[in-house]
Design a protein around this motif. Structure first.
Motif, PDB file in Angstrom:
ATOM      1  N   CYS A  12      -1.343  11.031  17.691  1.00 34.54           N
ATOM      2  CA  CYS A  12      -1.615   9.963  16.723  1.00 34.54           C
ATOM      3  C   CYS A  12      -0.607   9.944  15.583  1.00 34.54           C
ATOM      4  CB  CYS A  12      -3.023  10.109  16.168  1.00 34.54           C
ATOM      5  SG  CYS A  12      -4.282   9.858  17.419  1.00 34.54           S
ATOM      6  N   MET A  40      -4.642  -0.242  17.213  1.00 29.86           N
ATOM      7  CA  MET A  40      -5.295   0.847  17.954  1.00 29.86           C
ATOM      8  C   MET A  40      -6.076   0.296  19.141  1.00 29.86           C
ATOM      9  SD  MET A  40      -4.561   3.491  15.946  1.00 29.86           S
ATOM     10  CE  MET A  40      -5.772   4.780  15.993  1.00 29.86           C
ATOM     11  N   SER A 132      -3.065   4.808  19.170  1.00 30.76           N
ATOM     12  CA  SER A 132      -2.139   3.684  19.085  1.00 30.76           C
ATOM     13  C   SER A 132      -2.044   2.937  20.417  1.00 30.76           C
ATOM     14  CB  SER A 132      -0.753   4.194  18.694  1.00 30.76           C
ATOM     15  OG  SER A 132       0.184   3.137  18.773  1.00 30.76           O
TER      16      SER A 132
END
Length: 150
Positions: A12, A40, A132
């Protein structure tokens, strides 16, 4: 579990840096990759661990791993597997998969097609993950880094 949290945190980090200096918003890519307003999306993170049946060195083991790598390529081409890679084997942790699905059962069925799972060489531990949406683009970018063979 502490190490799994560290692995997920490392994955992340890229999204945290992206928030510092945002690039131009790409609405088409965000939609195609399933991104929410923060860029996301949900995934399934799979930790591959040493299983109950080590396949001895030799042709059977070689074929099993050949099938393992072919399965990885197939799942990536299908767009389901967005990231895969080996780990150092410490504590029996052998590798990981990240699937572009929020559905644990879809990921479980995909994992069950892998020869290392079928043969008991490895077992899979599945977790829901939120990260992501850019991970969906890793395979395309990775393919651009593979030097063609002469």
């Amino acid at each position: 579990m502490k190490i799994a949290a560290c692995v997920l945190a490392a994955l992340c980090i890229g999204s945290a840096h992206a928030q510092e200096a945002p690039a131009a918003y790409d609405a088409a890519k965000a939609q195609a990759w399933g991104a929410n307003e923060q860029g996301m999306r949900p995934y399934v993170f799979v930790l591959l661990k040493t299983g109950p049946k080590r396949v001895p060195a030799g042709p059977e083991r070689d074929e099993m791993f050949k099938g393992h790598f072919a399965n990885i390529q197939r799942l990536a081409k299908e767009g389901l597997l967005v990231y895969a890679g080996p780990l150092d084997g410490v504590d029996g942790w052998r590798g990981l998969f990240i699937f572009a699905t929020a559905d644990l059962e879809v990921a479980r069925k995909a994992v069950e097609t892998d020869p290392v799972i079928i043969n008991g060489e490895m077992v899979a531990e599945l977790h829901k993950h939120y990260g992501s949406a850019a991970l969906v683009g890793v395979n395309d970018q990775h393919n651009r880094l593979i030097k063609p063979k002469p």
